[in-house]
Scaffold this active site. Structure first.
Site, PDB file in Angstrom:
ATOM      1  N   SER A 175      43.877 -17.559  74.714  1.00  0.00           N
ATOM      2  CA  SER A 175      43.312 -18.649  73.915  1.00  0.00           C
ATOM      3  C   SER A 175      42.565 -19.583  74.856  1.00  0.00           C
ATOM      4  O   SER A 175      42.825 -19.625  76.065  1.00  0.00           O
ATOM      5  CB  SER A 175      44.439 -19.423  73.240  1.00  0.00           C
ATOM      6  OG  SER A 175      43.926 -20.637  72.724  1.00  0.00           O
ATOM      7  N   TYR A 233      52.613 -23.365  73.562  1.00  0.00           N
ATOM      8  CA  TYR A 233      51.542 -22.397  73.292  1.00  0.00           C
ATOM      9  C   TYR A 233      50.536 -22.383  74.442  1.00  0.00           C
ATOM     10  O   TYR A 233      50.114 -21.320  74.894  1.00  0.00           O
ATOM     11  CB  TYR A 233      50.885 -22.782  71.969  1.00  0.00           C
ATOM     12  CG  TYR A 233      49.850 -21.814  71.447  1.00  0.00           C
ATOM     13  CD1 TYR A 233      50.198 -20.513  71.072  1.00  0.00           C
ATOM     14  CD2 TYR A 233      48.519 -22.200  71.310  1.00  0.00           C
ATOM     15  CE1 TYR A 233      49.243 -19.635  70.578  1.00  0.00           C
ATOM     16  CE2 TYR A 233      47.562 -21.329  70.807  1.00  0.00           C
ATOM     17  CZ  TYR A 233      47.921 -20.047  70.449  1.00  0.00           C
ATOM     18  OH  TYR A 233      46.972 -19.185  69.961  1.00  0.00           O
TER      19      TYR A 233
HETATM   20  P1  NAD Z   1      48.163 -14.648  62.392  1.00  0.00           P
HETATM   21  O1  NAD Z   1      49.244 -15.672  62.331  1.00  0.00           O
HETATM   22  O2  NAD Z   1      47.192 -14.537  61.260  1.00  0.00           O
HETATM   23  O3  NAD Z   1      48.802 -13.237  62.612  1.00  0.00           O
HETATM   24  C1  NAD Z   1      49.807 -12.982  63.524  1.00  0.00           C
HETATM   25  C2  NAD Z   1      50.525 -11.727  63.064  1.00  0.00           C
HETATM   26  O4  NAD Z   1      51.535 -11.453  64.022  1.00  0.00           O
HETATM   27  C3  NAD Z   1      51.211 -11.913  61.701  1.00  0.00           C
HETATM   28  O5  NAD Z   1      50.839 -10.869  60.821  1.00  0.00           O
HETATM   29  C4  NAD Z   1      52.695 -11.868  62.043  1.00  0.00           C
HETATM   30  O6  NAD Z   1      53.486 -11.262  61.034  1.00  0.00           O
HETATM   31  C5  NAD Z   1      52.692 -11.051  63.320  1.00  0.00           C
HETATM   32  N1  NAD Z   1      53.868 -11.315  64.132  1.00  0.00           N
HETATM   33  C6  NAD Z   1      54.414 -12.535  64.395  1.00  0.00           C
HETATM   34  N2  NAD Z   1      55.504 -12.377  65.149  1.00  0.00           N
HETATM   35  C7  NAD Z   1      55.629 -11.040  65.380  1.00  0.00           C
HETATM   36  C8  NAD Z   1      56.566 -10.255  66.106  1.00  0.00           C
HETATM   37  N3  NAD Z   1      57.611 -10.824  66.742  1.00  0.00           N
HETATM   38  N4  NAD Z   1      56.409  -8.920  66.131  1.00  0.00           N
HETATM   39  C9  NAD Z   1      55.366  -8.340  65.479  1.00  0.00           C
HETATM   40  N5  NAD Z   1      54.467  -9.039  64.776  1.00  0.00           N
HETATM   41  C10 NAD Z   1      54.584 -10.378  64.738  1.00  0.00           C
HETATM   42  O7  NAD Z   1      47.425 -14.867  63.795  1.00  0.00           O
HETATM   43  P2  NAD Z   1      45.897 -14.764  64.169  1.00  0.00           P
HETATM   44  O8  NAD Z   1      45.266 -16.041  63.808  1.00  0.00           O
HETATM   45  O9  NAD Z   1      45.354 -13.454  63.703  1.00  0.00           O
HETATM   46  O10 NAD Z   1      46.024 -14.751  65.758  1.00  0.00           O
HETATM   47  C11 NAD Z   1      46.083 -13.557  66.502  1.00  0.00           C
HETATM   48  C12 NAD Z   1      46.169 -13.880  67.971  1.00  0.00           C
HETATM   49  O11 NAD Z   1      45.076 -14.730  68.342  1.00  0.00           O
HETATM   50  C13 NAD Z   1      47.427 -14.643  68.368  1.00  0.00           C
HETATM   51  O12 NAD Z   1      47.858 -14.198  69.636  1.00  0.00           O
HETATM   52  C14 NAD Z   1      46.962 -16.067  68.470  1.00  0.00           C
HETATM   53  O13 NAD Z   1      47.783 -16.805  69.320  1.00  0.00           O
HETATM   54  C15 NAD Z   1      45.582 -15.855  69.031  1.00  0.00           C
HETATM   55  N6  NAD Z   1      44.649 -16.983  68.820  1.00  0.00           N
HETATM   56  C16 NAD Z   1      44.388 -17.474  67.591  1.00  0.00           C
HETATM   57  C17 NAD Z   1      43.488 -18.503  67.441  1.00  0.00           C
HETATM   58  C18 NAD Z   1      43.174 -19.091  66.094  1.00  0.00           C
HETATM   59  O14 NAD Z   1      42.354 -20.011  66.057  1.00  0.00           O
HETATM   60  N7  NAD Z   1      43.763 -18.555  65.039  1.00  0.00           N
HETATM   61  C19 NAD Z   1      42.844 -19.063  68.553  1.00  0.00           C
HETATM   62  C20 NAD Z   1      43.138 -18.532  69.807  1.00  0.00           C
HETATM   63  C21 NAD Z   1      44.026 -17.485  69.927  1.00  0.00           C
END
Ligand code: NAD
Length: 273
Positions: A153, A166
């Site tokens: 991130s 985080y």
């Molecule tokens: P999201 O919350 O939409 O999806 C995350 C998925 O991970 C969910 O389907 C959840 O069920 C699954 N999950 C959670 N814990 C789990 C576990 N212990 N085992 C298996 N699955 C598990 O997230 P997203 O927005 O698609 O983000 C994806 C990645 O991108 C993450 O690593 C997040 O930190 C990173 N990220 C997101 C953003 C943002 O703006 N959304 C920005 C930077 C980085």
């Protein structure tokens, strides 16, 4: 430029957190590029929803309910993937996220952040990428090829206010990405590459509460501040990540390992002045 540079035909791609917003879009993109796709997620409904979308486009795919923090569950997933697909070429460590209880705010000071919530966020983001990399990395080491993409991130380069655990966990992901890239190349094969993508600000379920007022849907002060500091003047959409992902996992990036690519509309380049 030859199409072969970005060809993923027949490759097997495994995505943890594949039921999520950003990783679900990555799964679709890998499938459209010719890969066979395995969605791994803790939530069966989320995983099956993405599986349905993949199959509706004729993409060969499977969904496996697995927890990235439970080695047994990952080993079970590997057995099923090997019997259905025979191998794993690409691992996207996508499961991750923040938690409201691990975020400082008017009602929760740094001094009172519960240890359990901090541990949850550190474990999910860091250990939740290391464990699948061990389990799937072993397969890659045996075949002497493979690609791992971690999802970091923007806050890994410089911490953002409020989200202490985080930020620390994603900074650790960058370090882990470099470490594993060197380890795999030196000890197993130069054809095992490990990189990361650092998304900027994407409006998704997990950060909505920080970007928009829950009742009115208006931008919060923080949401406004973010847009003011994003030269491109908007939040990202999941599709904005696709080009970088396809490049990193394809032969086009065959001499690229150990890097973290920001996809952030210029946020990290802008000093604010
Ligand atoms: P999201 O919350 O939409 O999806 C995350 C998925 O991970 C969910 O389907 C959840 O069920 C699954 N999950 C959670 N814990 C789990 C576990 N212990 N085992 C298996 N699955 C598990 O997230 P997203 O927005 O698609 O983000 C994806 C990645 O991108 C993450 O690593 C997040 O930190 C990173 N990220 C997101 C953003 C943002 O703006 N959304 C920005 C930077 C980085």
């Amino acid at each position: 430029m030859s199409d072969a540079l970005f060809d993923l035909e027949g490759k097997v791609a495994v995505l943890t957190g594949g039921g999520g917003v950003l990783v679900g879009a990555m799964a679709m993109a890998l499938g459209r590029q010719g890969a066979r796709v395995v969605i791994m997620d803790r939530e069966p409904t989320a995983a099956n929803e993405v599986l349905g979308r993949l199959r509706s486009e004729g993409i060969e795919a499977d969904a496996i309910v697995a927890d990235v923090l439970k080695r047994d569950s990952l080993e079970d997933a590997v057995s099923r993937i090997l019997s259905n697909f025979g191998r794993c070429d690409i691992l996207v460590n996508g499961a991750g996220g923040n938690k409201k209880e691990a975020t400082t705010g008017p009602d929760l000071s740094f001094f009172d952040l519960p240890e359990q919530a901090l541990r949850f966020v550190m474990d999910l983001n860091l250990l939740g990428s290391i464990l699948p990399s061990q389990v799937f990395g072993r397969l890659m080491a045996k075949r002497k090829e493979g690609v791992i993409v971690n999802i970091s991130s923007m806050n890994s380069f410089r911490p953002l206010t409020k989200i202490i655990g985080y930020s620390a966990a994603k900074a650790a992901i960058n370090n882990f990405t470099q470490w594993l890239a060197v380890h795999m190349a030196q000890n197993y094969s130069p054809d095992i590459r490990v990189n990361a993508i650092a998304p900027g600000f994407f409006e998704t379920t997990q950060n909505k509460f920080l970007l928009r007022d829950e009742k009115t849907g208006e931008l919060t002060a923080r949401g406004k501040q973010i847009l003011d500091h994003t030269p491109m003047g908007r939040f990202g959409t999941p599709e904005d990540l696709i080009g970088t992902l396809i490049w990193l996992v394809s032969p086009a990036a065959r001499f690229v390992t150990g890097i973290v690519v920001p996809v952030d509309g210029g946020f990290s380049a802008y000093s604010g002045v």
